[in-house]
Design a protein around this motif. Structure first.
Motif, short mmCIF file in Angstrom:
data_model
loop_
_atom_site.label_atom_id
_atom_site.label_comp_id
_atom_site.label_asym_id
_atom_site.label_seq_id
_atom_site.Cartn_x
_atom_site.Cartn_y
_atom_site.Cartn_z
N LEU A 428 0.82 -1.21 0.00
CA LEU A 428 0.00 0.00 0.00
C LEU A 428 0.85 1.26 0.00
N GLY A 429 1.89 1.27 0.83
CA GLY A 429 2.74 2.47 0.92
C GLY A 429 3.44 2.80 -0.38
N SER A 430 3.91 1.78 -1.09
CA SER A 430 4.59 2.04 -2.36
C SER A 430 3.63 2.64 -3.38
N ALA A 431 2.37 2.18 -3.38
CA ALA A 431 1.38 2.72 -4.32
C ALA A 431 1.04 4.17 -3.99
N VAL A 432 0.88 4.48 -2.71
CA VAL A 432 0.51 5.84 -2.30
C VAL A 432 1.59 6.83 -2.69
N PHE A 433 2.84 6.56 -2.31
CA PHE A 433 3.93 7.49 -2.61
C PHE A 433 4.23 7.52 -4.11
N LEU A 564 6.88 2.54 -7.13
CA LEU A 564 5.76 1.65 -7.43
C LEU A 564 6.19 0.19 -7.46
N SER A 565 7.37 -0.09 -8.00
CA SER A 565 7.82 -1.48 -8.10
C SER A 565 8.29 -2.05 -6.78
N LEU A 566 8.52 -1.20 -5.79
CA LEU A 566 8.95 -1.67 -4.47
C LEU A 566 7.91 -2.59 -3.83
N GLY A 567 6.66 -2.43 -4.18
CA GLY A 567 5.61 -3.27 -3.61
C GLY A 567 5.31 -4.51 -4.41
N GLY A 568 6.11 -4.83 -5.43
CA GLY A 568 5.84 -5.99 -6.27
C GLY A 568 5.98 -7.31 -5.53
N ILE A 569 7.12 -7.56 -4.89
CA ILE A 569 7.35 -8.80 -4.17
C ILE A 569 6.47 -8.91 -2.92
N PRO A 570 6.30 -7.85 -2.12
CA PRO A 570 5.33 -7.96 -1.01
C PRO A 570 3.94 -8.36 -1.48
N GLY A 571 3.52 -7.85 -2.62
CA GLY A 571 2.22 -8.25 -3.15
C GLY A 571 2.18 -9.72 -3.51
N TYR A 572 3.27 -10.25 -4.09
CA TYR A 572 3.32 -11.67 -4.42
C TYR A 572 3.26 -12.53 -3.16
N ILE A 657 -6.24 -0.44 0.64
CA ILE A 657 -6.60 -0.13 2.03
C ILE A 657 -7.61 -1.14 2.55
N ALA A 658 -8.56 -1.53 1.70
CA ALA A 658 -9.55 -2.54 2.10
C ALA A 658 -8.87 -3.88 2.37
N VAL A 659 -7.85 -4.22 1.60
CA VAL A 659 -7.10 -5.46 1.83
C VAL A 659 -6.45 -5.44 3.21
N LEU A 660 -5.80 -4.32 3.54
CA LEU A 660 -5.12 -4.20 4.83
C LEU A 660 -6.09 -4.27 5.99
N LEU A 661 -7.22 -3.59 5.86
CA LEU A 661 -8.22 -3.61 6.94
C LEU A 661 -8.80 -5.02 7.12
N THR A 662 -9.03 -5.71 6.02
CA THR A 662 -9.55 -7.08 6.12
C THR A 662 -8.55 -8.01 6.77
#
Length: 713
Positions: A428-433, A564-572, A657-662
């Motif tokens: 989420l943070g990588s997408a926001v910034f 943006l690419s910093l969140g690629g592996i965390p997403g996987y 954000i919905a993913v994190l809250l869930t």
């Protein structure tokens, strides 16, 4: 133990039907003839998979770099180029679900190798139209004979001028209409890219799941990060190859380059777009070789032997071939897999974390696919750069930042042992910034070039509105100009004209590849003081601070790509850890399917359709049908391209954000459930202890009580 005892025990192990006895027998009494797996085969698979990712990513990057080349070569609009680009995902759509589901139960390395062969054939097929089409023809008033002076402005008052040069006979038009049919050969490009997508389908879901199955938990994220990093290096070479091929003329080797009067900076220039597809296709064919030598399964690391996190521990994969065939036939196995398909799909889509993450990723990839597909085109149109330079900048500067971001994400996950919630926060943070930085690109645009009749008046005094746009003016009213012809000329006044005819030029001379026009009435009209009325072939370069804006654009684009690419592996990792272990390959397949269908196919198309709305001047084919766009409105292009990217990115942020809250809600509920279960266990234990104490107390009274009772009796 003697040899006869060992043979008897091995015979017992082979004939035993108990599912637990046999593994224990194998571990305690290994057969001398049993083949021990090589401990380095996982690294061999990692290297082979990385090379495949490099080959397919190189072809994909090269396709993005040739978007404008294909558009000009086949004379088609951006929306149709978007359809060609999306055919890769259409190919994935045809087979990805079944490959990811049934492929997890079959020989995964061989399936990947077969996919590489299909992918290589499809990549080579993309280049086939070049060898069957007519040679490329561009619009120009110039001739190869430098001693021939041609008057672009032909009028009825000059009967001695070669009217046939401007007005083609009916037979010539008929011949051109026949050759115009060759432009429909873009269908072969579509089919080749479609076949390439079919071959790519088993690589991602089966390859990533294979790595995660047989790698340790700590190394899985690092290995996946290495593969994804190599996959990003592929487009670097793809765009650099595209930059090199864009400098070569499209018909190099077929025509004499001495007669080519345009340069790579000319808007009608088409590079050797087909050459890179042959190179990429050969690499894909070579990448298939190692997978035919790898086994179906590898030894599991000790740290995961008792873990249930691997899909190899599922009820479908945990039994070996001998055990399974001993209990059921192959036909029964397939029937069971078919019966489990719909329940597995319901289980995946019923997982709120997986479903929300799937939606967030789909929306974000809509943004990224549209942005990447037309990025080179955006640089060309917005900053006036050549196709070769735009591809060079993307390949050498922008994509390495993406590779570094993906690799950094894998390092962070491994070093800090980030959990599922931490991965969601990093994603989420990588997408926001990243999208906040992307907003600054709106202020780094260039104004429209001064084009007479389209962006400024022929006097060059004011911008013209949509209703006032007209290529004809009093200064060129006596010239017999074609509205469909686009052969731009840059006047000495800094204004670009659609052609030398619309500039009213009377004389033209050519020296080498440079064409100079003289006695241009429209150029002289806008510069009455100097009276200079000459011009040179080609568009005028933007000089209103545009080169400096281009440098700022590169810097911001690099930082944004890294973020943006910093969140690629965390997403996987979030994707792999939020679902049941036995559904890992299937989950990756559905994820890939959703990305292909809902992002990869539609994004280039509707991005292209909206970009086409900013076109100021369309080209026309010989038969009169509309071709590719010759000139775009820079401001409208920028607002459509950047605005659509930001809107989609913002939507993905809210879904993340919905993913994190869930996730947090699930963690809290599981923690409460665990505490309740623990308290119940403790209460039961306490009650049991009390009962035992009571029983002990009664038993201690029995010797004094029962004798008394017996006495009374």
């Amino acid at each position: 133990m003697d040899s006869s005892s060992r043979e008897n025990m091995q015979l017992f192990c082979k004939t035993s039907v108990h599912p637990v006895e046999r593994p224990s027998c194998k571990s305690e009494y290994p057969s001398s003839s049993e083949k021990q797996p090589c401990c380095g085969e996982l690294k061999v698979f990692l290297g082979a998979l990385s090379f495949v990712y490099f080959a397919k990513a190189l072809a994909e990057g090269y396709l993005k770099s040739t978007i404008t080349q294909i558009e000009r070569r086949f004379d088609i609009p951006s929306s149709l180029v978007g359809v060609i680009d999306g055919s890769f995902e259409i190919g994935n759509l045809l087979v990805i679900t079944f490959v990811s589901y049934f492929g997890a139960r079959l020989h995964r390395p061989k399936l990947i190798g077969g996919g590489c062969l299909v992918m290589g054939v499809g990549t080579v097929l993309v280049a086939v139209p070049q060898f069957f089409m007519e040679r490329y023809r561009y619009e120009t008033y110039s001739f190869s004979n430098s001693t021939f002076n041609l008057s672009p402005c032909l009028s009825a008052s000059n009967p001695e001028l070669p009217i046939s040069v401007m007005e083609k006979s009916q037979s010539q038009k008929h011949n051109e209409c026949e050759t115009d049919a060759s432009s429909s050969m873009w269908v072969y490009v579509f089919l080749g890219n479609l076949l390439r997508g079919i071959g790519e389908s088993p690589i991602q879901p089966l390859g990533i799941a294979y790595l995660d199955d047989f790698a340790s938990e700590d190394s899985a994220a690092f290995y996946i990060g290495c593969v994804q990093t190599v996959a990003i290096i592929g487009p670097i070479f793809g765009f650099l190859l595209g930059s090199l091929c864009a400098k070569l003329y499209v018909d190099i080797g077929f025509v004499s380059l001495d007669h080519i009067t345009i340069t790579p900076k000319d808007p009608q220039w088409v590079g050797a777009w087909w050459l890179g597809y042959i190179i990429a296709g050969v690499l894909s064919l070579l990448a298939a070789v190692p997978f035919w030598c790898l086994p179906k399964s590898l030894p599991r690391p000790r740290s995961r032997e008792g873990s249930s996190s691997s899909s190899e521990k599922s009820k479908f994969i945990m039994n070996d071939d001998t055990d399974f065939q001993a209990s059921q036939g192959e036909k029964t196995k397939i029937m069971e897999m078919v019966k489990e398909f719909l329940p597995s799909l319901r289980s995946l889509l019923g997982n709120p974390v997986y479903f929300l993450y799937l939606c967030a990723s789909t929306v974000q990839f809509n943004s990224l696919f549209g942005m990447v597909t037309y990025k080179a085109k955006y640089i060309e149109q917005q900053y006036g750069q050549s196709s070769s330079k735009a591809n060079f900048v993307i390949g050498l500067i922008n994509i390495p930042a993406v590779a570094l971001g993906i690799f950094s994400g894998g390092i962070i996950m491994k070093k800090f042992r980030v959990g599922v919630c931490g991965a969601a926060k990093l994603y989420l943070g990588s997408a926001v910034f990243g999208y906040l930085l992307f907003l600054s690109l709106f202020s780094l645009g260039c104004e429209n070039s001064d084009v007479a009749g389209l962006t400024v008046s022929y006097e060059g005094t004011k911008p013209v509105s949509y209703h006032e746009r007209a290529l004809f003016s009093d200064c060129n009213s006596r010239c017999k100009c074609s509205e469909t012809k686009w052969d731009p000329m840059c006047g000495e006044n800094g204004i670009t004209y659609a052609s030398a005819c619309f500039a009213g030029c009377q004389i033209s001379t050519r020296t080498g590849k440079t064409t100079i026009f003289y006695n241009c009435t429209c150029v002289g009209t806008s510069t009455p003081q100097s009276g200079n009325s000459s011009g040179m072939g080609g568009r005028c370069h933007k000089d209103n601070g545009c080169p400096q804006m281009f440098l700022y654009f590169i810097v911001i684009s690099v930082i944004t790509s890294y973020t943006l690419s910093l969140g690629g592996i965390p997403g996987y990792i979030l994707l792999l850890r939020c679902i049941k272990p036995q559904l890992k390959s299937f989950a990756l397949g559905i994820y890939t399917l959703a990305i292909r269908v809902l992002a990869g196919i539609p994004a280039p198309v509707y991005f292209g359709v909206l970009i086409d709305t900013s076109c100021l001047q369309w080209g026309f084919k010989p038969c009169g049908s509309r071709g590719s766009c010759r000139l775009y409105d820079s401001n409208a292009f920028r607002h459509i391209y950047l605005g659509l990217t930001v809107i989609l990115g913002t939507m993905s942020i809210f879904l993340s954000i919905a993913v994190l809250l869930t996730l947090k809600k699930n963690c809290v509920s599981k923690h409460r459930s665990f505490r309740t279960k623990r308290e119940r266990t403790m209460n039961k234990s306490s009650t049991k202890v009390k009962k035992e104490n009571c029983a002990t107390s009664d038993h201690s009274l029995q010797p004094s009580y029962w004798p008394g009772k017996e006495t009374q009796l």
